[in-house]
Scaffold this motif. Structure first.
Motif, PDB file in Angstrom:
ATOM      1  N   THR A   1      -6.090  14.708 -63.057  1.00  0.00           N
ATOM      2  CA  THR A   1      -6.199  13.244 -63.082  1.00  0.00           C
ATOM      3  C   THR A   1      -6.420  12.684 -61.685  1.00  0.00           C
ATOM      4  OG1 THR A   1      -4.750  13.137 -65.022  1.00  0.00           O
ATOM      5  CG2 THR A   1      -5.017  11.119 -63.756  1.00  0.00           C
ATOM      6  N   ALA A   2      -5.704  13.238 -60.702  1.00  0.00           N
ATOM      7  CA  ALA A   2      -5.855  12.773 -59.326  1.00  0.00           C
ATOM      8  C   ALA A   2      -7.272  13.026 -58.817  1.00  0.00           C
ATOM      9  CB  ALA A   2      -4.833  13.464 -58.428  1.00  0.00           C
ATOM     10  N   ARG A   3      -7.766  14.218 -59.060  1.00  0.00           N
ATOM     11  CA  ARG A   3      -9.113  14.553 -58.577  1.00  0.00           C
ATOM     12  C   ARG A   3     -10.168  13.680 -59.246  1.00  0.00           C
ATOM     13  NH1 ARG A   3      -9.196  21.147 -58.665  1.00  0.00           N
ATOM     14  NH2 ARG A   3     -11.033  20.927 -57.349  1.00  0.00           N
ATOM     15  N   ASP A   4     -10.019  13.461 -60.544  1.00  0.00           N
ATOM     16  CA  ASP A   4     -10.988  12.652 -61.275  1.00  0.00           C
ATOM     17  C   ASP A   4     -10.998  11.211 -60.774  1.00  0.00           C
ATOM     18  OD1 ASP A   4     -11.651  14.853 -62.768  1.00  0.00           O
ATOM     19  OD2 ASP A   4     -10.569  14.229 -64.569  1.00  0.00           O
ATOM     20  N   SER A   5      -9.820  10.679 -60.472  1.00  0.00           N
ATOM     21  CA  SER A   5      -9.737   9.286 -60.031  1.00  0.00           C
ATOM     22  C   SER A   5     -10.420   9.097 -58.677  1.00  0.00           C
ATOM     23  CB  SER A   5      -8.273   8.841 -59.951  1.00  0.00           C
ATOM     24  OG  SER A   5      -7.565   9.527 -58.929  1.00  0.00           O
ATOM     25  N   VAL A   6     -10.253  10.065 -57.781  1.00  0.00           N
ATOM     26  CA  VAL A   6     -10.893   9.965 -56.471  1.00  0.00           C
ATOM     27  C   VAL A   6     -12.401  10.170 -56.598  1.00  0.00           C
ATOM     28  CG1 VAL A   6     -11.019  10.927 -54.150  1.00  0.00           C
ATOM     29  CG2 VAL A   6      -8.809  10.692 -55.273  1.00  0.00           C
ATOM     30  N   ALA A   7     -12.802  11.106 -57.427  1.00  0.00           N
ATOM     31  CA  ALA A   7     -14.240  11.341 -57.627  1.00  0.00           C
ATOM     32  C   ALA A   7     -14.918  10.092 -58.168  1.00  0.00           C
ATOM     33  CB  ALA A   7     -14.443  12.513 -58.583  1.00  0.00           C
ATOM     34  N   GLU A   8     -14.235   9.392 -59.053  1.00  0.00           N
ATOM     35  CA  GLU A   8     -14.814   8.177 -59.633  1.00  0.00           C
ATOM     36  C   GLU A   8     -15.041   7.105 -58.571  1.00  0.00           C
ATOM     37  OE1 GLU A   8     -13.901   4.875 -63.160  1.00  0.00           O
ATOM     38  OE2 GLU A   8     -12.630   6.656 -62.935  1.00  0.00           O
ATOM     39  N   VAL A   9     -14.080   6.910 -57.693  1.00  0.00           N
ATOM     40  CA  VAL A   9     -14.246   5.862 -56.673  1.00  0.00           C
ATOM     41  C   VAL A   9     -15.328   6.252 -55.662  1.00  0.00           C
ATOM     42  CG1 VAL A   9     -12.565   6.560 -54.886  1.00  0.00           C
ATOM     43  CG2 VAL A   9     -12.916   4.151 -55.375  1.00  0.00           C
ATOM     44  N   HIS A  10     -15.552   7.534 -55.463  1.00  0.00           N
ATOM     45  CA  HIS A  10     -16.654   7.951 -54.592  1.00  0.00           C
ATOM     46  C   HIS A  10     -18.013   7.604 -55.205  1.00  0.00           C
ATOM     47  CE1 HIS A  10     -13.740  10.062 -52.132  1.00  0.00           C
ATOM     48  NE2 HIS A  10     -14.689  10.391 -51.290  1.00  0.00           N
ATOM     49  N   ARG A  11     -18.042   7.458 -56.527  1.00  0.00           N
ATOM     50  CA  ARG A  11     -19.303   7.105 -57.200  1.00  0.00           C
ATOM     51  C   ARG A  11     -19.531   5.596 -57.276  1.00  0.00           C
ATOM     52  NH1 ARG A  11     -17.577  11.561 -60.555  1.00  0.00           N
ATOM     53  NH2 ARG A  11     -16.601  10.096 -62.009  1.00  0.00           N
ATOM     54  N   HIS A  12     -18.569   4.823 -56.797  1.00  0.00           N
ATOM     55  CA  HIS A  12     -18.698   3.362 -56.838  1.00  0.00           C
ATOM     56  C   HIS A  12     -19.962   2.948 -56.066  1.00  0.00           C
ATOM     57  CE1 HIS A  12     -17.824  -0.875 -56.167  1.00  0.00           C
ATOM     58  NE2 HIS A  12     -16.817  -0.797 -57.022  1.00  0.00           N
ATOM     59  N   PRO A  13     -20.725   1.982 -56.580  1.00  0.00           N
ATOM     60  CA  PRO A  13     -21.967   1.572 -55.899  1.00  0.00           C
ATOM     61  C   PRO A  13     -21.778   1.204 -54.424  1.00  0.00           C
ATOM     62  CG  PRO A  13     -21.867   0.598 -58.080  1.00  0.00           C
ATOM     63  CD  PRO A  13     -20.554   1.298 -57.866  1.00  0.00           C
ATOM     64  N   ALA A  14     -20.654   0.597 -54.092  1.00  0.00           N
ATOM     65  CA  ALA A  14     -20.417   0.199 -52.703  1.00  0.00           C
ATOM     66  C   ALA A  14     -20.192   1.401 -51.798  1.00  0.00           C
ATOM     67  CB  ALA A  14     -19.208  -0.739 -52.629  1.00  0.00           C
ATOM     68  N   ASN A  15     -19.825   2.527 -52.394  1.00  0.00           N
ATOM     69  CA  ASN A  15     -19.507   3.709 -51.593  1.00  0.00           C
ATOM     70  C   ASN A  15     -20.657   4.711 -51.496  1.00  0.00           C
ATOM     71  OD1 ASN A  15     -16.893   2.873 -50.975  1.00  0.00           O
ATOM     72  ND2 ASN A  15     -16.089   3.673 -52.916  1.00  0.00           N
ATOM     73  N   ARG A  16     -21.772   4.384 -52.097  1.00  0.00           N
ATOM     74  CA  ARG A  16     -22.899   5.314 -52.043  1.00  0.00           C
ATOM     75  C   ARG A  16     -23.538   5.320 -50.657  1.00  0.00           C
ATOM     76  NH1 ARG A  16     -25.434   3.575 -57.924  1.00  0.00           N
ATOM     77  NH2 ARG A  16     -23.773   4.528 -59.187  1.00  0.00           N
ATOM     78  N   ARG A  17     -23.683   4.142 -50.070  1.00  0.00           N
ATOM     79  CA  ARG A  17     -24.222   4.056 -48.717  1.00  0.00           C
ATOM     80  C   ARG A  17     -23.276   3.321 -47.771  1.00  0.00           C
ATOM     81  NH1 ARG A  17     -30.716   2.663 -49.411  1.00  0.00           N
ATOM     82  NH2 ARG A  17     -31.269   4.576 -50.563  1.00  0.00           N
ATOM     83  N   GLY A  18     -22.505   2.422 -48.320  1.00  0.00           N
ATOM     84  CA  GLY A  18     -21.645   1.603 -47.473  1.00  0.00           C
ATOM     85  C   GLY A  18     -20.244   2.141 -47.288  1.00  0.00           C
ATOM     86  N   TRP A  19     -20.059   3.426 -47.578  1.00  0.00           N
ATOM     87  CA  TRP A  19     -18.710   3.986 -47.528  1.00  0.00           C
ATOM     88  C   TRP A  19     -18.067   3.937 -46.139  1.00  0.00           C
ATOM     89  CZ3 TRP A  19     -17.444   8.032 -44.442  1.00  0.00           C
ATOM     90  CH2 TRP A  19     -18.475   8.839 -43.971  1.00  0.00           C
ATOM     91  N   PRO A  20     -18.792   3.987 -45.024  1.00  0.00           N
ATOM     92  CA  PRO A  20     -18.084   3.887 -43.739  1.00  0.00           C
ATOM     93  C   PRO A  20     -17.257   2.612 -43.605  1.00  0.00           C
ATOM     94  CG  PRO A  20     -20.288   4.753 -43.385  1.00  0.00           C
ATOM     95  CD  PRO A  20     -20.225   4.297 -44.802  1.00  0.00           C
ATOM     96  N   ALA A  21     -17.768   1.497 -44.145  1.00  0.00           N
ATOM     97  CA  ALA A  21     -17.025   0.239 -44.066  1.00  0.00           C
ATOM     98  C   ALA A  21     -15.806   0.255 -44.972  1.00  0.00           C
ATOM     99  CB  ALA A  21     -17.936  -0.925 -44.437  1.00  0.00           C
ATOM    100  N   THR A  22     -15.951   0.771 -46.182  1.00  0.00           N
ATOM    101  CA  THR A  22     -14.809   0.809 -47.086  1.00  0.00           C
ATOM    102  C   THR A  22     -13.776   1.826 -46.615  1.00  0.00           C
ATOM    103  OG1 THR A  22     -16.050   2.317 -48.540  1.00  0.00           O
ATOM    104  CG2 THR A  22     -16.069  -0.021 -49.112  1.00  0.00           C
ATOM    105  N   ALA A  23     -14.242   2.915 -46.034  1.00  0.00           N
ATOM    106  CA  ALA A  23     -13.314   3.909 -45.487  1.00  0.00           C
ATOM    107  C   ALA A  23     -12.537   3.334 -44.310  1.00  0.00           C
ATOM    108  CB  ALA A  23     -14.066   5.166 -45.057  1.00  0.00           C
ATOM    109  N   ALA A  24     -13.188   2.513 -43.500  1.00  0.00           N
ATOM    110  CA  ALA A  24     -12.504   1.888 -42.364  1.00  0.00           C
ATOM    111  C   ALA A  24     -11.403   0.947 -42.842  1.00  0.00           C
ATOM    112  CB  ALA A  24     -13.518   1.144 -41.501  1.00  0.00           C
ATOM    113  N   GLU A  25     -11.708   0.176 -43.878  1.00  0.00           N
ATOM    114  CA  GLU A  25     -10.686  -0.720 -44.433  1.00  0.00           C
ATOM    115  C   GLU A  25      -9.544   0.085 -45.037  1.00  0.00           C
ATOM    116  OE1 GLU A  25      -8.525  -3.983 -45.787  1.00  0.00           O
ATOM    117  OE2 GLU A  25     -10.098  -3.814 -44.275  1.00  0.00           O
ATOM    118  N   ALA A  26      -9.869   1.165 -45.724  1.00  0.00           N
ATOM    119  CA  ALA A  26      -8.828   2.027 -46.294  1.00  0.00           C
ATOM    120  C   ALA A  26      -7.936   2.592 -45.200  1.00  0.00           C
ATOM    121  CB  ALA A  26      -9.468   3.163 -47.091  1.00  0.00           C
ATOM    122  N   SER A  27      -8.532   2.984 -44.096  1.00  0.00           N
ATOM    123  CA  SER A  27      -7.767   3.551 -42.988  1.00  0.00           C
ATOM    124  C   SER A  27      -6.770   2.550 -42.419  1.00  0.00           C
ATOM    125  CB  SER A  27      -8.743   4.011 -41.898  1.00  0.00           C
ATOM    126  OG  SER A  27      -8.051   4.522 -40.785  1.00  0.00           O
TER     127      SER A  27
END
Length: 244
Positions: free
Chosen positions: A20-46
């Protein structure tokens, strides 16, 4: 050779929680905002992770809009968060060196210079750190969520430095999550779940420290639940980014 952590997968509920944990993280990696804009979302997460981690160690949550961060715990947690990306290769190759660096950054304003980056000389600390380093550097093939839970729980148990140990443990868990491939972009924010459930977090960590199977099981399950919650937090970050 027998994998020293393999038996943890046989604990009740662990395999399902890991899936369940792996699936949930994999799903958020597929989010449209994270396909190219993931550096910004990763920075906010950090940043969110750093703030939550600081609160768990008694620090402030708020970052001043102007001026420097004056709270030493929050300042250290933010320094650690900024260093995680560059530190990842060291973590994978020489985990003890990475832990020393994490402590130097986290505790720079909390202890004397001679203590920075140096584990306590208490009995068993050095040996257990070496064992943990061996696991991180390829000594186990268990799924990412299990390795992350073990790294996190073992460092909380050992409190190897005597200062900023919680911030270091959660940062190391984040490195393990990225390095193991569980969350390679660092999008999830399980630290927020730990903060919101602080009493349960500490109780679960004590269970892990006991070494009893039931305590270890509950800790791994608790950490997996936090990963799922952290993926939801990551989804909210991505949704906000997409709406901008």
């Amino acid at each position: 050779m027998t994998d020293p952590l393999a038996q943890l997968l046989e604990l009740p509920g662990v395999e399902e929680a890991v899936r369940t944990a792996r699936d949930s993280v994999a799903e958020v990696h597929r989010h449209p905002a994270n396909r190219r804009g993931w550096p910004a979302t990763a920075a906010e997460a950090s940043v969110r992770a750093a703030r939550a981690s600081a609160v768990l160690d008694g620090g402030d949550a708020e970052i001043p809009e102007q001026g420097d961060v004056t709270d030493p715990v929050l300042a250290g947690s933010l320094r650690v968060a900024e260093a995680l990306g560059p530190l990842l290769p060291t973590w994978e190759r020489a985990p003890l060196q990475a832990l020393a660096r994490l402590h130097l950054l986290a505790a720079a304003d909390l202890t004397d210079d001679e203590s920075l980056g140096r584990p306590r000389s208490a009995p068993g600390v050095g040996g257990r750190l070496s064992l943990l380093a061996g696991l991180v550097a390829g000594g186990t093939k268990v799924p990412g969520p299990v390795l992350v839970a073990v790294v996190h729980g073992e460092l909380l148990t050992l409190a190897p430095f005597g200062s900023a140990d919680g911030v270091v443990a959660r940062a190391a868990a984040r490195l393990a999550s990225i390095g193991s491939g569980l969350d390679p972009k660092g999008l999830a924010v399980p630290e927020v779940s730990f903060m919101r459930r602080a009493d349960a977090y500490r109780a679960a960590a004590e269970g892990f420290a006991s070494g009893e199977p039931d305590g270890v099981t509950k800790w791994i399950l608790f950490c997996c639940e936090a990963v799922v919650a952290g993926a939801r937090e990551a989804t909210s970050i991505a949704d906000a980014a997409l709406a901008e």
